[in-house]
Design a protein around this motif. Structure first.
Motif, mmCIF file in Angstrom:
data_model
loop_
_atom_site.group_PDB
_atom_site.id
_atom_site.type_symbol
_atom_site.label_atom_id
_atom_site.label_comp_id
_atom_site.label_asym_id
_atom_site.label_seq_id
_atom_site.Cartn_x
_atom_site.Cartn_y
_atom_site.Cartn_z
ATOM 1 N N UNK A 114 15.549 7.719 6.497
ATOM 2 C CA UNK A 114 15.447 8.275 5.146
ATOM 3 C C UNK A 114 16.601 7.811 4.253
ATOM 4 N N UNK A 115 17.814 7.701 4.822
ATOM 5 C CA UNK A 115 18.981 7.307 4.037
ATOM 6 C C UNK A 115 19.177 5.799 3.954
ATOM 7 N N UNK A 116 18.308 5.029 4.582
ATOM 8 C CA UNK A 116 18.484 3.580 4.581
ATOM 9 C C UNK A 116 18.262 3.001 3.183
ATOM 10 N N UNK A 117 19.166 2.128 2.803
ATOM 11 C CA UNK A 117 19.031 1.395 1.546
ATOM 12 C C UNK A 117 18.873 -0.097 1.790
ATOM 13 N N UNK A 118 19.626 -0.624 2.757
ATOM 14 C CA UNK A 118 19.690 -2.071 2.974
ATOM 15 C C UNK A 118 18.331 -2.657 3.338
ATOM 16 N N UNK A 119 17.700 -2.131 4.378
ATOM 17 C CA UNK A 119 16.400 -2.658 4.794
ATOM 18 C C UNK A 119 15.346 -2.442 3.710
ATOM 19 N N UNK A 120 15.421 -1.303 3.044
ATOM 20 C CA UNK A 120 14.427 -1.008 2.013
ATOM 21 C C UNK A 120 14.470 -1.991 0.860
ATOM 22 N N UNK A 121 15.656 -2.359 0.419
ATOM 23 C CA UNK A 121 15.760 -3.259 -0.730
ATOM 24 C C UNK A 121 15.510 -4.712 -0.341
ATOM 25 N N UNK A 122 15.731 -5.066 0.947
ATOM 26 C CA UNK A 122 15.560 -6.452 1.384
ATOM 27 C C UNK A 122 14.114 -6.750 1.763
ATOM 28 N N UNK A 123 13.463 -5.835 2.475
ATOM 29 C CA UNK A 123 12.173 -6.144 3.099
ATOM 30 C C UNK A 123 10.974 -5.551 2.366
ATOM 31 N N UNK A 169 9.130 -4.526 -1.758
ATOM 32 C CA UNK A 169 9.068 -4.967 -3.146
ATOM 33 C C UNK A 169 9.079 -3.739 -4.056
ATOM 34 N N UNK A 170 9.289 -3.891 -5.367
ATOM 35 C CA UNK A 170 9.488 -2.731 -6.248
ATOM 36 C C UNK A 170 8.393 -1.671 -6.171
ATOM 37 N N UNK A 171 7.158 -2.073 -5.974
ATOM 38 C CA UNK A 171 6.070 -1.082 -5.971
ATOM 39 C C UNK A 171 6.161 -0.130 -4.789
ATOM 40 N N UNK A 172 6.809 -0.542 -3.713
ATOM 41 C CA UNK A 172 6.878 0.291 -2.514
ATOM 42 C C UNK A 172 8.326 0.551 -2.094
ATOM 43 N N UNK A 173 9.248 0.517 -3.052
ATOM 44 C CA UNK A 173 10.636 0.827 -2.736
ATOM 45 C C UNK A 173 10.752 2.257 -2.192
ATOM 46 N N UNK A 174 11.568 2.477 -1.170
ATOM 47 C CA UNK A 174 11.811 3.855 -0.714
ATOM 48 C C UNK A 174 12.671 4.617 -1.713
ATOM 49 N N UNK A 175 12.893 5.885 -1.425
ATOM 50 C CA UNK A 175 13.548 6.787 -2.363
ATOM 51 C C UNK A 175 14.998 6.378 -2.643
ATOM 52 N N UNK A 176 15.700 5.888 -1.631
ATOM 53 C CA UNK A 176 17.104 5.530 -1.826
ATOM 54 C C UNK A 176 17.261 4.357 -2.786
ATOM 55 N N UNK A 177 16.348 3.396 -2.722
ATOM 56 C CA UNK A 177 16.422 2.249 -3.627
ATOM 57 C C UNK A 177 16.155 2.700 -5.057
ATOM 58 N N UNK A 178 15.198 3.598 -5.235
ATOM 59 C CA UNK A 178 14.923 4.095 -6.577
ATOM 60 C C UNK A 178 16.078 4.950 -7.100
ATOM 61 N N UNK A 179 16.742 5.692 -6.206
ATOM 62 C CA UNK A 179 17.928 6.437 -6.614
ATOM 63 C C UNK A 179 19.002 5.486 -7.121
ATOM 64 N N UNK A 208 22.904 13.463 -10.678
ATOM 65 C CA UNK A 208 23.256 14.421 -9.625
ATOM 66 C C UNK A 208 22.001 15.078 -9.051
ATOM 67 N N UNK A 209 21.057 15.424 -9.907
ATOM 68 C CA UNK A 209 19.810 16.030 -9.433
ATOM 69 C C UNK A 209 19.033 15.049 -8.561
ATOM 70 N N UNK A 210 19.002 13.781 -8.973
ATOM 71 C CA UNK A 210 18.299 12.766 -8.183
ATOM 72 C C UNK A 210 18.964 12.578 -6.819
ATOM 73 N N UNK A 211 20.283 12.613 -6.779
ATOM 74 C CA UNK A 211 20.997 12.467 -5.509
ATOM 75 C C UNK A 211 20.694 13.632 -4.578
ATOM 76 N N UNK A 212 20.696 14.849 -5.108
ATOM 77 C CA UNK A 212 20.387 16.017 -4.276
ATOM 78 C C UNK A 212 18.943 15.979 -3.784
ATOM 79 N N UNK A 213 18.019 15.567 -4.622
ATOM 80 C CA UNK A 213 16.622 15.473 -4.203
ATOM 81 C C UNK A 213 16.457 14.466 -3.069
ATOM 82 N N UNK A 214 17.189 13.367 -3.145
ATOM 83 C CA UNK A 214 17.075 12.338 -2.117
ATOM 84 C C UNK A 214 17.603 12.827 -0.773
ATOM 85 N N UNK A 215 18.640 13.663 -0.795
ATOM 86 C CA UNK A 215 19.234 14.131 0.455
ATOM 87 C C UNK A 215 18.640 15.397 1.030
#
Length: 313
Positions: A243-252, A254-264, A281-288
């Motif tokens: 859920x907290x991954x950013x690296x794999x999400x942004x690399x593998x 595309x924008x239409x299917x970015x996970x929540x951390x990339x959009x944050x 701040x609200x977006x960060x709390x929602x993500x976590x």
């Protein structure tokens, strides 16, 4: 003259009452705040404040409007609490070309999370069980490879994995990201399951074998019912990591299917318009929220499973 038996009984009753009034015998209970404990409690309080203070600042900032945020009263509670920043972060904030907030990324993360967690835990539990009781030829070599795989830095594997996903036709898809999370989650989870199953008495396994039980019967009827704590540990580790991954999400992906951390990241680091710290701040709390909720629900089982699966073996 009074009856001696009556006197003796009265004396006994008086002694019993006086004993009750004096309280229980034995040493006095220890005071909770002895001088020797001041340093321990003080250290725990300091570390608690260190971790909770940023969370408090994020929460109170997310409940303020921008006019109050600009006043600079960082630690003060909101004078007029509002949930508009939360609504905007969820459904209205721009995350690139889309302005539907984190809602799109949330459902993308759910679609990535569920199969990744289920597949990796299922494979790791069977692998750990086999490495504990069914020692096959080359099992130690296989186990050592898993141990090495658990400590390889993810960053050095980015390019080779990108080539593999491209050749498989999975690059830029949710299926490819699910496969990556599943593979990278198996080494550490296999280690946890192997150590947990190794703590089960061997006599139990031998008795089942004498009764004619096979590989899958022992696994489903004996091992699984007693393995809830380690399954919870594995689930929390996987949920938190995926859920907290950013690296794999942004690399593998595309924008239409970015996970929540990339959009944050896209919301917080946007360079267009006014910087809305309350929305950030609200977006960060929602993500976590998701990993926090799962941990609070299953925290006791997590501690039990860590003690059993990470120490023994």
């Amino acid at each position: 003259m009074a009856n001696p038996s009556t006197l003796s009984s009265t004396a006994a009753a008086a002694n019993a009452v006086s004993g009750k009034l004096e309280g229980p015998a034995g040493p006095k209970p220890r005071r909770p705040f002895k001088p020797s404990n001041i340093m321990i409690y003080g250290t725990l309080i300091i570390f608690s404040m260190y971790y909770l203070l940023p969370l408090y600042v994020m929460l109170v900032t997310s409940l303020k409007d921008m006019s109050e945020v600009r006043m600079g009263r960082t630690f003060s509670p909101p004078m007029d609490p509002t949930f508009k920043p939360w609504i905007k972060a969820w459904a209205e904030a721009c995350t690139g070309i889309n302005c539907d907030g984190l809602s799109r990324g949330f459902w993308n993360s759910v679609r990535i999370l569920i199969p990744s967690v289920l597949i990796s835990i299922a494979v790791a539990s069977v692998s750990g069980y086999a490495l504990s009781f069914w020692r096959f030829k080359g099992s130690e070599v296989f186990f050592n490879i898993l141990i090495i795989g658990a400590f390889i830095p993810y960053q050095i594997m980015l390019y080779p994995i990108a080539i593999i996903l491209r050749e498989l036709g999975l690059f830029g898809s949710l299926g490819g990201l699910v496969m990556v999370h599943t593979i990278f989650g198996m080494p550490i989870n296999t280690l946890l399951f192997r150590n947990y199953f190794a703590s089960v008495p061997m006599e139990l396994f031998k008795a089942a074998r004498v009764d004619g039980a096979g590989f899958w019967q022992i696994f489903f009827q004996i091992m699984l019912p007693m393995s809830l704590p380690i399954f919870v540990v594995s689930m929390i580790i996987q949920v938190t990591g995926i859920w907290n991954d950013f690296l794999f999400g942004v690399v593998y992906t595309k924008p239409a299917i970015y996970p929540m951390t990339v959009q944050l990241n896209n919301i917080v680091n946007s360079v267009q318009g006014v910087k809305e710290y309350n929305v950030n701040m609200a977006a960060t709390l929602l993500t976590g929220l998701v990993p926090l909720i799962i941990y609070f629900i299953s925290g006791k089982l997590f501690v039990r499973g860590i003690a059993a699966g990470a120490v023994k073996g």
